[in-house]
Write a protein that holds these residues in place. Structure first.
Motif, PDB file in Angstrom:
ATOM      1  N   LEU A   1       0.833  -1.199   0.000  1.00  8.89           N
ATOM      2  CA  LEU A   1       0.000   0.000   0.000  1.00  8.89           C
ATOM      3  C   LEU A   1       0.871   1.254   0.000  1.00  8.89           C
ATOM      4  CD1 LEU A   1      -2.783   1.349   0.166  1.00  8.89           C
ATOM      5  CD2 LEU A   1      -2.699   1.006   2.644  1.00  8.89           C
ATOM      6  N   CYS A   2       1.893   1.266   0.812  1.00  4.38           N
ATOM      7  CA  CYS A   2       2.800   2.425   0.872  1.00  4.38           C
ATOM      8  C   CYS A   2       3.547   2.613  -0.439  1.00  4.38           C
ATOM      9  CB  CYS A   2       3.775   2.286   2.038  1.00  4.38           C
ATOM     10  SG  CYS A   2       2.997   2.457   3.664  1.00  4.38           S
ATOM     11  N   ALA A   3       3.991   1.528  -1.046  1.00  6.52           N
ATOM     12  CA  ALA A   3       4.690   1.629  -2.335  1.00  6.52           C
ATOM     13  C   ALA A   3       3.750   2.200  -3.404  1.00  6.52           C
ATOM     14  CB  ALA A   3       5.227   0.262  -2.759  1.00  6.52           C
TER      15      ALA A   3
ATOM     16  N   GLY B   1      -4.088  11.457   0.162  1.00  3.95           N
ATOM     17  CA  GLY B   1      -3.755  11.425   1.571  1.00  3.95           C
ATOM     18  C   GLY B   1      -3.991  10.017   2.093  1.00  3.95           C
ATOM     19  N   LEU B   2      -3.011   9.468   2.790  1.00  2.00           N
ATOM     20  CA  LEU B   2      -3.116   8.114   3.337  1.00  2.00           C
ATOM     21  C   LEU B   2      -2.745   8.167   4.806  1.00  2.00           C
ATOM     22  CD1 LEU B   2      -3.487   5.055   2.972  1.00  2.00           C
ATOM     23  CD2 LEU B   2      -1.061   4.945   2.301  1.00  2.00           C
ATOM     24  N   GLY B   3      -3.735   7.922   5.647  1.00  2.00           N
ATOM     25  CA  GLY B   3      -3.509   7.930   7.084  1.00  2.00           C
ATOM     26  C   GLY B   3      -3.695   6.556   7.678  1.00  2.00           C
ATOM     27  N   PHE B   4      -2.945   6.299   8.744  1.00  2.00           N
ATOM     28  CA  PHE B   4      -3.031   5.013   9.444  1.00  2.00           C
ATOM     29  C   PHE B   4      -3.462   5.262  10.882  1.00  2.00           C
ATOM     30  CE2 PHE B   4      -0.094   4.256   6.020  1.00  2.00           C
ATOM     31  CZ  PHE B   4      -0.415   2.991   5.581  1.00  2.00           C
ATOM     32  N   TYR B   5      -4.659   4.815  11.222  1.00  2.00           N
ATOM     33  CA  TYR B   5      -5.058   4.830  12.630  1.00  2.00           C
ATOM     34  C   TYR B   5      -4.311   3.707  13.333  1.00  2.00           C
ATOM     35  CZ  TYR B   5      -8.705   7.729  10.614  1.00  2.00           C
ATOM     36  OH  TYR B   5      -9.375   8.696   9.919  1.00  2.00           O
TER      37      TYR B   5
ATOM     38  N   ASP C   1      -8.025  10.040   1.296  1.00  2.25           N
ATOM     39  CA  ASP C   1      -8.701  11.212   0.737  1.00  2.25           C
ATOM     40  C   ASP C   1      -7.896  11.715  -0.447  1.00  2.25           C
ATOM     41  OD1 ASP C   1      -6.863  13.457   1.404  1.00  2.25           O
ATOM     42  OD2 ASP C   1      -7.438  13.088   3.476  1.00  2.25           O
ATOM     43  N   THR C   2      -8.430  12.685  -1.152  1.00  2.00           N
ATOM     44  CA  THR C   2      -7.732  13.247  -2.306  1.00  2.00           C
ATOM     45  C   THR C   2      -7.614  14.763  -2.129  1.00  2.00           C
ATOM     46  OG1 THR C   2      -9.838  13.156  -3.493  1.00  2.00           O
ATOM     47  CG2 THR C   2      -8.251  11.424  -3.963  1.00  2.00           C
ATOM     48  N   SER C   3      -7.099  15.158  -0.994  1.00  2.00           N
ATOM     49  CA  SER C   3      -6.937  16.577  -0.652  1.00  2.00           C
ATOM     50  C   SER C   3      -5.484  16.963  -0.482  1.00  2.00           C
ATOM     51  CB  SER C   3      -7.703  16.890   0.635  1.00  2.00           C
ATOM     52  OG  SER C   3      -9.088  16.753   0.424  1.00  2.00           O
ATOM     53  N   GLY C   4      -4.581  16.177  -1.022  1.00  2.00           N
ATOM     54  CA  GLY C   4      -3.162  16.504  -0.927  1.00  2.00           C
ATOM     55  C   GLY C   4      -2.333  15.272  -0.645  1.00  2.00           C
ATOM     56  N   PHE C   5      -1.192  15.184  -1.297  1.00  2.00           N
ATOM     57  CA  PHE C   5      -0.278  14.056  -1.132  1.00  2.00           C
ATOM     58  C   PHE C   5       0.411  14.168   0.224  1.00  2.00           C
ATOM     59  CE2 PHE C   5       4.072  12.265  -1.991  1.00  2.00           C
ATOM     60  CZ  PHE C   5       3.672  10.946  -2.030  1.00  2.00           C
ATOM     61  N   ARG C   6       0.024  13.305   1.136  1.00  2.00           N
ATOM     62  CA  ARG C   6       0.588  13.314   2.479  1.00  2.00           C
ATOM     63  C   ARG C   6       0.247  11.992   3.149  1.00  2.00           C
ATOM     64  NH1 ARG C   6      -4.273  14.635   2.253  1.00  2.00           N
ATOM     65  NH2 ARG C   6      -5.684  15.050   3.981  1.00  2.00           N
ATOM     66  N   THR C   7       0.918  11.727   4.256  1.00  4.03           N
ATOM     67  CA  THR C   7       0.649  10.528   5.040  1.00  4.03           C
ATOM     68  C   THR C   7       0.854  10.849   6.506  1.00  4.03           C
ATOM     69  OG1 THR C   7       1.124   8.161   5.291  1.00  4.03           O
ATOM     70  CG2 THR C   7       3.009   9.611   4.840  1.00  4.03           C
ATOM     71  N   TRP C   8       0.189  10.098   7.361  1.00  4.73           N
ATOM     72  CA  TRP C   8       0.306  10.295   8.794  1.00  4.73           C
ATOM     73  C   TRP C   8      -0.063   8.997   9.498  1.00  4.73           C
ATOM     74  CZ3 TRP C   8      -3.477  11.936   5.671  1.00  4.73           C
ATOM     75  CH2 TRP C   8      -4.781  11.558   5.965  1.00  4.73           C
ATOM     76  N   GLY C   9       0.203   8.985  10.787  1.00  2.99           N
ATOM     77  CA  GLY C   9      -0.079   7.799  11.587  1.00  2.99           C
ATOM     78  C   GLY C   9      -0.893   8.127  12.816  1.00  2.99           C
TER      79      GLY C   9
ATOM     80  N   ASP D   1      -0.516   9.472  15.620  1.00  2.00           N
ATOM     81  CA  ASP D   1      -0.504  10.783  16.284  1.00  2.00           C
ATOM     82  C   ASP D   1      -0.760  11.922  15.285  1.00  2.00           C
ATOM     83  OD1 ASP D   1       1.884  10.968  14.891  1.00  2.00           O
ATOM     84  OD2 ASP D   1       3.114  11.425  16.655  1.00  2.00           O
ATOM     85  N   TYR D   2      -1.243  11.545  14.086  1.00  2.00           N
ATOM     86  CA  TYR D   2      -1.616  12.495  13.032  1.00  2.00           C
ATOM     87  C   TYR D   2      -0.434  13.302  12.505  1.00  2.00           C
ATOM     88  CZ  TYR D   2      -6.182  11.146  14.707  1.00  2.00           C
ATOM     89  OH  TYR D   2      -7.255  10.408  15.097  1.00  2.00           O
ATOM     90  N   THR D   3       0.781  12.753  12.634  1.00  2.00           N
ATOM     91  CA  THR D   3       1.960  13.391  12.050  1.00  2.00           C
ATOM     92  C   THR D   3       2.609  12.426  11.073  1.00  2.00           C
ATOM     93  OG1 THR D   3       3.547  12.603  13.710  1.00  2.00           O
ATOM     94  CG2 THR D   3       2.385  14.691  14.196  1.00  2.00           C
ATOM     95  N   HIS D   4       3.398  12.975  10.184  1.00  2.00           N
ATOM     96  CA  HIS D   4       4.107  12.179   9.172  1.00  2.00           C
ATOM     97  C   HIS D   4       5.029  11.142   9.831  1.00  2.00           C
ATOM     98  CE1 HIS D   4       6.189  11.243   5.440  1.00  2.00           C
ATOM     99  NE2 HIS D   4       7.324  11.374   6.119  1.00  2.00           N
ATOM    100  N   LYS D   5       5.664  11.532  10.920  1.00  2.00           N
ATOM    101  CA  LYS D   5       6.667  10.639  11.518  1.00  2.00           C
ATOM    102  C   LYS D   5       6.092   9.322  12.040  1.00  2.00           C
ATOM    103  CE  LYS D   5       6.481  12.953  15.949  1.00  2.00           C
ATOM    104  NZ  LYS D   5       7.066  13.940  16.800  1.00  2.00           N
ATOM    105  N   SER D   6       4.777   9.285  12.338  1.00  2.00           N
ATOM    106  CA  SER D   6       4.189   8.033  12.840  1.00  2.00           C
ATOM    107  C   SER D   6       3.514   7.213  11.734  1.00  2.00           C
ATOM    108  CB  SER D   6       3.196   8.327  13.960  1.00  2.00           C
ATOM    109  OG  SER D   6       2.090   9.069  13.466  1.00  2.00           O
ATOM    110  N   SER D   7       3.557   7.679  10.493  1.00  2.00           N
ATOM    111  CA  SER D   7       2.957   6.941   9.394  1.00  2.00           C
ATOM    112  C   SER D   7       3.695   5.634   9.175  1.00  2.00           C
ATOM    113  CB  SER D   7       2.999   7.765   8.114  1.00  2.00           C
ATOM    114  OG  SER D   7       2.613   6.941   7.016  1.00  2.00           O
TER     115      SER D   7
END
Length: 151
Positions: free
Chosen positions: A106-108, A120-124, A132-140, A142-148
């Protein structure tokens, strides 16, 4: 007809696209909610991305856990005040029995196709994701990139 006319009607059953969220009982709201008509077209790009994810074998028949949320339910659900669910532009999926290999694939895919799709790809967590399709980004968690899980 609105989604069908935009080639997005067959991506998911309408019932799934109307699912409010995982905590609907606890938050005392309806399990299924129709978003405001003015926001219907916001879902089309996200459904297009989901269609591509499914065609790639990454979502298969995964359960949509949350789509549109009104502000009150979004707060109860624990969503951000900037949540894309508020604009009917996001879907959360439950991925039962997701493996580390599934997450890596999925990440690849997100790295390759995400910029073009503004994905946008987030991981709870590993088996609960947000798309979502509101911007290329990822998070985990804690809702930050570093925890994705894609970081």
């Amino acid at each position: 007809p609105h989604l069908r006319d935009r080639d997005a009607g067959a991506v998911s059953p309408l019932e799934a696209l109307l699912r409010s969220g995982r905590r609907w009982r606890r938050c005392d709201i309806a399990e299924f909610v129709v978003p405001p008509e003015s926001a219907w077209s916001n879902m089309v790009p996200t459904l297009s991305a989901v269609k591509q994810l499914r065609a790639s074998g990454l979502l298969r028949d995964r359960q949509i856990a949350s789509a549109y949320r009104d502000p009150i339910f979004n707060r109860c659900e624990g969503g951000s005040s900037r949540s894309k669910h508020l604009a009917n532009n996001a879907l959360d999926f439950d991925l039962p029995q997701a493996t580390p290999g599934d997450v890596a694939r999925l990440c690849a895919w997100w790295r390759q196709h995400g910029p073009e799709l503004k994905l946008g790809l987030g991981f709870y967590d590993a088996d609960k994701i947000h798309v979502d399709t509101s911007g290329f980004r990822t998070w985990g968690y804690d809702y930050t990139h570093k925890s994705s899980l894609c970081a």
